[in-house]
Design a protein around this motif. Sequence first.
Motif, PDB file in Angstrom:
ATOM      1  N   PRO A  57      61.506  59.760  80.197  1.00  0.00           N
ATOM      2  CA  PRO A  57      60.255  59.230  79.628  1.00  0.00           C
ATOM      3  C   PRO A  57      60.500  58.525  78.297  1.00  0.00           C
ATOM      4  O   PRO A  57      61.130  59.066  77.397  1.00  0.00           O
ATOM      5  N   ASN A  58      60.034  57.309  78.195  1.00  0.00           N
ATOM      6  CA  ASN A  58      60.145  56.539  76.957  1.00  0.00           C
ATOM      7  C   ASN A  58      58.818  55.843  76.703  1.00  0.00           C
ATOM      8  O   ASN A  58      58.186  55.347  77.639  1.00  0.00           O
ATOM      9  N   PRO A  59      58.389  55.792  75.454  1.00  0.00           N
ATOM     10  CA  PRO A  59      57.128  55.108  75.163  1.00  0.00           C
ATOM     11  C   PRO A  59      57.239  53.615  75.433  1.00  0.00           C
ATOM     12  O   PRO A  59      58.322  53.030  75.363  1.00  0.00           O
ATOM     13  N   TYR A  60      56.109  53.015  75.730  1.00  0.00           N
ATOM     14  CA  TYR A  60      56.054  51.588  76.042  1.00  0.00           C
ATOM     15  C   TYR A  60      56.686  50.755  74.937  1.00  0.00           C
ATOM     16  O   TYR A  60      57.407  49.790  75.211  1.00  0.00           O
ATOM     17  N   GLU A  61      56.457  51.122  73.685  1.00  0.00           N
ATOM     18  CA  GLU A  61      56.973  50.343  72.556  1.00  0.00           C
ATOM     19  C   GLU A  61      58.497  50.323  72.541  1.00  0.00           C
ATOM     20  O   GLU A  61      59.105  49.312  72.189  1.00  0.00           O
ATOM     21  N   LYS A  62      59.116  51.426  72.921  1.00  0.00           N
ATOM     22  CA  LYS A  62      60.579  51.465  72.949  1.00  0.00           C
ATOM     23  C   LYS A  62      61.130  50.597  74.072  1.00  0.00           C
ATOM     24  O   LYS A  62      62.128  49.888  73.906  1.00  0.00           O
ATOM     25  N   PHE A 183      72.545  51.373  64.635  1.00  0.00           N
ATOM     26  CA  PHE A 183      73.271  50.932  65.824  1.00  0.00           C
ATOM     27  C   PHE A 183      72.973  51.849  67.001  1.00  0.00           C
ATOM     28  O   PHE A 183      72.803  51.376  68.134  1.00  0.00           O
ATOM     29  N   ASP A 184      72.895  53.141  66.751  1.00  0.00           N
ATOM     30  CA  ASP A 184      72.575  54.070  67.847  1.00  0.00           C
ATOM     31  C   ASP A 184      71.193  53.794  68.431  1.00  0.00           C
ATOM     32  O   ASP A 184      70.988  53.895  69.645  1.00  0.00           O
ATOM     33  N   HIS A 185      70.245  53.432  67.570  1.00  0.00           N
ATOM     34  CA  HIS A 185      68.895  53.140  68.060  1.00  0.00           C
ATOM     35  C   HIS A 185      68.860  51.838  68.853  1.00  0.00           C
ATOM     36  O   HIS A 185      68.040  51.692  69.766  1.00  0.00           O
ATOM     37  N   ILE A 186      69.744  50.902  68.525  1.00  0.00           N
ATOM     38  CA  ILE A 186      69.835  49.669  69.318  1.00  0.00           C
ATOM     39  C   ILE A 186      70.218  50.006  70.756  1.00  0.00           C
ATOM     40  O   ILE A 186      69.575  49.558  71.711  1.00  0.00           O
ATOM     41  N   GLY A 187      71.260  50.806  70.925  1.00  0.00           N
ATOM     42  CA  GLY A 187      71.679  51.221  72.262  1.00  0.00           C
ATOM     43  C   GLY A 187      70.621  52.056  72.963  1.00  0.00           C
ATOM     44  O   GLY A 187      70.401  51.926  74.165  1.00  0.00           O
ATOM     45  N   ASP A 188      69.944  52.906  72.190  1.00  0.00           N
ATOM     46  CA  ASP A 188      68.911  53.768  72.755  1.00  0.00           C
ATOM     47  C   ASP A 188      67.748  52.942  73.303  1.00  0.00           C
ATOM     48  O   ASP A 188      67.226  53.224  74.399  1.00  0.00           O
ATOM     49  N   ALA A 189      67.350  51.913  72.578  1.00  0.00           N
ATOM     50  CA  ALA A 189      66.235  51.074  73.022  1.00  0.00           C
ATOM     51  C   ALA A 189      66.606  50.250  74.251  1.00  0.00           C
ATOM     52  O   ALA A 189      65.820  50.138  75.197  1.00  0.00           O
ATOM     53  N   ILE A 190      67.823  49.695  74.257  1.00  0.00           N
ATOM     54  CA  ILE A 190      68.265  48.927  75.433  1.00  0.00           C
ATOM     55  C   ILE A 190      68.303  49.839  76.657  1.00  0.00           C
ATOM     56  O   ILE A 190      67.881  49.462  77.754  1.00  0.00           O
ATOM     57  N   GLY A 191      68.790  51.056  76.468  1.00  0.00           N
ATOM     58  CA  GLY A 191      68.826  52.018  77.567  1.00  0.00           C
ATOM     59  C   GLY A 191      67.442  52.342  78.092  1.00  0.00           C
ATOM     60  O   GLY A 191      67.237  52.495  79.302  1.00  0.00           O
ATOM     61  N   ALA A 192      66.460  52.436  77.187  1.00  0.00           N
ATOM     62  CA  ALA A 192      65.084  52.718  77.603  1.00  0.00           C
ATOM     63  C   ALA A 192      64.565  51.617  78.522  1.00  0.00           C
ATOM     64  O   ALA A 192      63.867  51.893  79.512  1.00  0.00           O
ATOM     65  N   PHE A 193      64.896  50.372  78.205  1.00  0.00           N
ATOM     66  CA  PHE A 193      64.493  49.257  79.064  1.00  0.00           C
ATOM     67  C   PHE A 193      65.207  49.322  80.408  1.00  0.00           C
ATOM     68  O   PHE A 193      64.586  49.167  81.468  1.00  0.00           O
TER      69      PHE A 193
END
Length: 345
Positions: A57-62, A183-193
Amino acid sequence: MKRLILLFSLLGLISSCQKETQTIYNQVFESDDPLRPELMKKAQETFQSVTPREYRPNPYEKVELGKMLYFDTRLSKNGNISCNSCHNLDTYGVDNLATSPGDTHELGGRNSPTTLYAYMHKQQFWDGRAKDVEEQAGMPILNPVEHNIPSEEFLVERLKTIPEYVEKFAQVYGEQTHETLTFDHIGDAIGAFERRLNPRSRFDDYLDGDDSKLSALEKEGLTIFMEEGCTTCHSGVALGGGMIQKFGIYEDYWTLTRSEKIDNGLYDITKRESDRYFFKSPSLRNIEKTYPYFHDGSVDSLGNAVQIMAQTQLGKKLDDAKVDKIVAFLKSLTAAPDPKVIAIK
């Protein structure tokens, strides 16, 4: 009198509807084909539909932030490529090249696999060196042959100069930490997509009980696929992606693929002789569209790839009719990405 006529008309309509419903039920569940329920049951025991498969589960914004990053060429040093360059969602998550050009136009060493359904895999990359899509997303960014970003700090500082990114990272990660653009959040957001890239195929409809979604030829191919032993490596929800396996159990793979280079696979990381020529078994979803095949993109034809796998992994030489039927079944796994998911707003 009029009431009686109306009553009989309603009863006739109800009876007609009941007969139609029963006819549909009989067509779906009580076919004269004795293989229908048995084949479907075995398929449901071997594979999984994408329907019950929950993405993290990931929020729409992410997800929206990850989408922006996925398509942004500023994630490469010279602005020449994005994630979508090698994993093009208009062409089922691949670029249909044997190996892909990076930011400096140098070719990578291995074929770029599709990002569709990638989150379902047990490991990422052909050698399994990343545990999930979030970890995988950051690795090509720092690879000099791929995105060519010199360091994590370089990219973070670049994105901090873009007000829209500063705002969106703060919106998504602000409640977790003071340092929102990392940088970790960049990867985390791409993964969410990427975890939303799981379109339904006709085979999913079949697994969910709709027998009409596969043709007779495709069902024959499914039967052969299971009986010949292909499901040893290609089962579950992704029909693959669940193990690291030696490519060439019965024959050296390069003698059949005519590979220009003999790739040692996992051995290059572990240096253990037992890991030589070991690669991740790929998912077969969308395999019709994700050519060329294997870790080096050495084979263009899906039929040839099926025959090579039979010889190298099963020690069998399949006749052309069996290969054609397996290919017919594999085409039922084709599913285009949802344009609402990949569209940039």
